[in-house]
Design an enzyme around this catalytic site. Structure first.
Site, short mmCIF file in Angstrom:
data_model
loop_
_atom_site.label_atom_id
_atom_site.label_comp_id
_atom_site.label_asym_id
_atom_site.label_seq_id
_atom_site.Cartn_x
_atom_site.Cartn_y
_atom_site.Cartn_z
N GLU A 81 0.87 -1.36 -0.18
CA GLU A 81 -0.09 -0.03 0.08
C GLU A 81 1.04 1.31 0.06
O GLU A 81 0.51 2.23 -0.81
CB GLU A 81 -0.83 0.01 1.36
CG GLU A 81 -1.88 -1.07 1.20
CD GLU A 81 -1.35 -2.32 1.82
OE1 GLU A 81 -2.32 -3.37 2.14
OE2 GLU A 81 -0.07 -2.39 2.19
N TRP A 208 14.46 -39.80 -16.67
CA TRP A 208 13.38 -39.04 -16.14
C TRP A 208 11.98 -39.49 -16.51
O TRP A 208 11.83 -39.66 -17.67
CB TRP A 208 13.72 -37.58 -16.33
CG TRP A 208 15.28 -37.22 -16.06
CD1 TRP A 208 16.34 -37.11 -16.80
CD2 TRP A 208 15.35 -36.60 -14.72
NE1 TRP A 208 17.25 -36.59 -15.70
CE2 TRP A 208 16.79 -36.20 -14.82
CE3 TRP A 208 14.58 -36.33 -13.63
CZ2 TRP A 208 17.55 -35.76 -13.59
CZ3 TRP A 208 15.17 -35.96 -12.55
CH2 TRP A 208 16.47 -35.75 -12.47
N ARG A 222 9.16 -25.32 -6.10
CA ARG A 222 10.17 -25.29 -4.94
C ARG A 222 10.65 -24.02 -4.25
O ARG A 222 10.64 -23.62 -3.06
CB ARG A 222 11.53 -26.15 -5.20
CG ARG A 222 11.43 -27.34 -5.70
CD ARG A 222 12.58 -27.99 -6.11
NE ARG A 222 12.60 -29.53 -6.33
CZ ARG A 222 13.69 -30.24 -6.98
NH1 ARG A 222 14.91 -29.66 -7.09
NH2 ARG A 222 13.47 -31.48 -7.03
#
Length: 585
Positions: A81, A208, A222
């Site tokens: 603000e 993978w 993460r």
């Protein structure tokens, strides 16, 4: 950061930021919903910049155009603000401010509310009330008492667009809301699996499953979390680092849950030079290995019984907001069945590997009928490279819209007791948004102090001063550069990250007398802070007769430590300062 925001958010008087919206109808709920969504977009930039903090965004609209907007950078940094008002300058007079969440209004911290009042803002639209009980509704009341018209989504404004905007406000601060209402951290379970629901082959090979693009998305997840949780099996099979693959910013802690501590000695996680590692184990497990971990800088936390809810309650007390679970199915299953997981991200790769013995993301849950299955809510789908990402909530985010009690219920309510009414009371503080958060060395209260050479400087917080003075007077360019970098850091969290990191990596650069001098350095900064701000001094004096405790479970020097075995030096210094002020009075 603030200068960039100012430059990016100011528009010439003839421009409009949202040309498809009719700004002539200033009371349009559609307009309000769209600008609240913009505040949410800004607030989302807060996530993962540094250590955990509420995500705040502010947008100021005057005559249908954005004149200022900003977001909170970190705990103790300049409120959104204040930044937005500074950007809007004279155009804020008579304008409308849109906030995704009610700002802080607490002992010693009225900064955000005061900025809106002094800027002559005419109307404030708030997405959700502050979820913290000691602040809920306080800022709204303060703004209304100054004649500012305040509307809250779901209370004063309604409609389909408003409901969508309200949901986005809940989601962007889901970690804070869950932590405040459930007393455990907000937990996200992430896993990557093949199209046939496997996370590895029969032989355990998992590198993978998903694509490089999906793994980049995981690094982002993460970076938005306080810590990453895995089980011992993941350490043994994958030997991960669990980094964010990014320079600077927030680095989450790595948490390993292992009941027996049957873990390898050469795991990459035991390198704590850059990232913190915590191992959670059953009490008494492999004492010799615990000593080995301690020599590596790994913290070991023991539990009588390794119950996941007890572990989550412990990390709640440590101040964690958000946890990312990257564990295997054997740990994911009890976490889900214990109602500890709040959201799921499933990365689905267009691959099929088959195999009866190939592991799945979640092991046995004991279900025998489809009606027992856990259903996801607010499910969303996204294509990420060749993979599909499916996300959804296992548990809905608590609704913060207050229930207005009936007259008969009101008469039964007991008056709350001030925490200072009991002479034997213990007042705990830790985060700046705690009830006595102004006592924190991270609170946003600049101080003016001389360095040890007698040169006066403005320091953004006590923590800035404390961290920089670890390296004061050291005749090394790296130490001198670090001193200046800490001093100019845009938040106390950032200052702490820089100071702690260099202290760990280059202990030779820390001044020789630091261990004996650090308490005096902290006391000098605290005394300046409470002397500079009379209202803070009054709050400190009002706690007379109460024991002040810095509630960090992890800090054994400045905080209380786990099970209260810490030295609580910050609390002690504040009580010493309180006594000094009382005697002088």
């Amino acid at each position: 950061m603030a200068s960039f925001i100012t430059k990016a958010c100011l528009f010439p008087p003839t421009s409009t930021a949202f040309p498809n919206i009719n700004f002539n109808n200033t009371n349009s709920h559609k307009v309000d919903a769209n600008f609240i969504k913009r505040a949410v977009e800004l607030a989302d930039k807060s996530a993962g910049i540094s250590a955990p903090h509420p995500n705040f965004g502010c947008v100021i609209i005057e005559a249908g155009r954005i004149v200022g907007e900003a977001y909170l950078h970190a705990e103790g940094a300049t409120p959104a603000e204040v930044q937005a008002v500074k950007a809007g300058r004279e155009w804020c007079r008579g304008a409308t401010a849109y906030l995704n969440m009610e700002p802080a209004y607490i002992h010693g911290d009225h900064t955000a509310v005061s900025a809106l009042i002094q800027a002559r803002i005419k109307r404030v639209v708030i997405g959700i009330r502050n979820p913290l009980e000691h602040m809920k509704g306080k800022a709204i009341q303060a703004l209304r008492s100054e004649g500012i018209h305040v509307d809250v989504l779901g209370e004063d404004l309604h409609g389909d667009m408003v409901e969508k905007a309200l949901k986005s406000c809940l989601e962007v601060n889901a970690p804070l809301i869950v932590r405040a209402t459930s007393k455990i951290p907000y937990s996200v379970l992430k896993y990557a699996m093949t199209l046939d629901g496997k996370i590895a082959t029969n032989k355990g090979d998992s590198k993978w499953v998903s694509s490089n693009i999906s793994r980049d998305r995981v690094f982002q997840l993460r970076a938005r979390s306080d810590a990453i949780i895995i089980g011992g099996n993941t350490v043994r099979k994958d030997n991960p680092i669990l980094s964010t693959r990014q320079e600077g910013g927030h680095f989450p802690a790595r948490i390993v849950m292992s009941q027996s501590l049957n873990l390898p000695e050469d795991a990459q996680l035991w390198d704590t030079s850059k990232y913190e590692t915590i191992v959670v184990a059953q009490k008494g497990a492999r004492r010799s290995f615990q000593k080995y971990l301690a020599s590596k800088g790994v913290e070991v936390v023991e539990f009588e019984v390794l119950n996941l809810r007890d572990v989550m309650e412990y990390f709640y007390r440590c101040g964690y907001l958000s946890l990312l679970w990257e564990c295997g199915g054997r740990l994911a299953a009890p976490a889900i069945s214990s109602r500890l997981i709040h959201k799921v991200y499933a990365f689905i790769a267009p691959k099929i590997i088959g195999g009866k013995g190939a592991p799945s993301p979640v092991s046995e849950l004991g279900m025998i009928q489809m009606t027992q299955a856990f259903n996801l809510h607010d499910v969303h789908y996204e294509q990420v490279g060749p993979d599909m990402v499916v996300g959804g909530f296992l548990q809905p985010i608590p609704n913060l819209i207050p229930t207005i009690p009936s007259l008969s219920e009101k008469t039964k309510m007991e008056l709350s007791v001030s925490p200072t009414e009991s002479s034997n009371n213990i007042i705990s503080f830790y985060k700046t948004w705690d009830a006595y958060g102004c006592f924190s060395n991270f609170s946003s209260h600049p101080i003016k102090l001389p360095d040890e050479g007698g040169n006066y400087s403005i320091w953004s917080s006590v923590e800035h001063y404390y961290q920089a003075h670890k390296f004061y007077g050291v005749q090394d360019q790296i130490a001198r550069d670090c001193f200046e970098t800490i001093k100019s850091s845009n938040s106390p969290e950032k200052a702490a990250i820089i100071g702690r990191k260099l202290q760990k990596q280059r202990p030779d650069l820390v001044r020789d007398d630091w261990e004996s001098a650090k308490a005096d350095v902290m006391y000098r900064a605290l005394k300046c802070k409470f002397s500079t701000y009379p209202h803070l001094k009054s709050i400190l004096l009002s706690t007379g007769g109460s024991i002040l405790v810095e509630g960090s479970q992890k800090d054994l020097f400045w905080g209380c430590g786990r099970d209260g075995n810490g030295l609580n030096y910050l609390g002690r210094l504040l009580m010493q300062l309180r006594l000094e002020f009382s005697n002088n009075s």
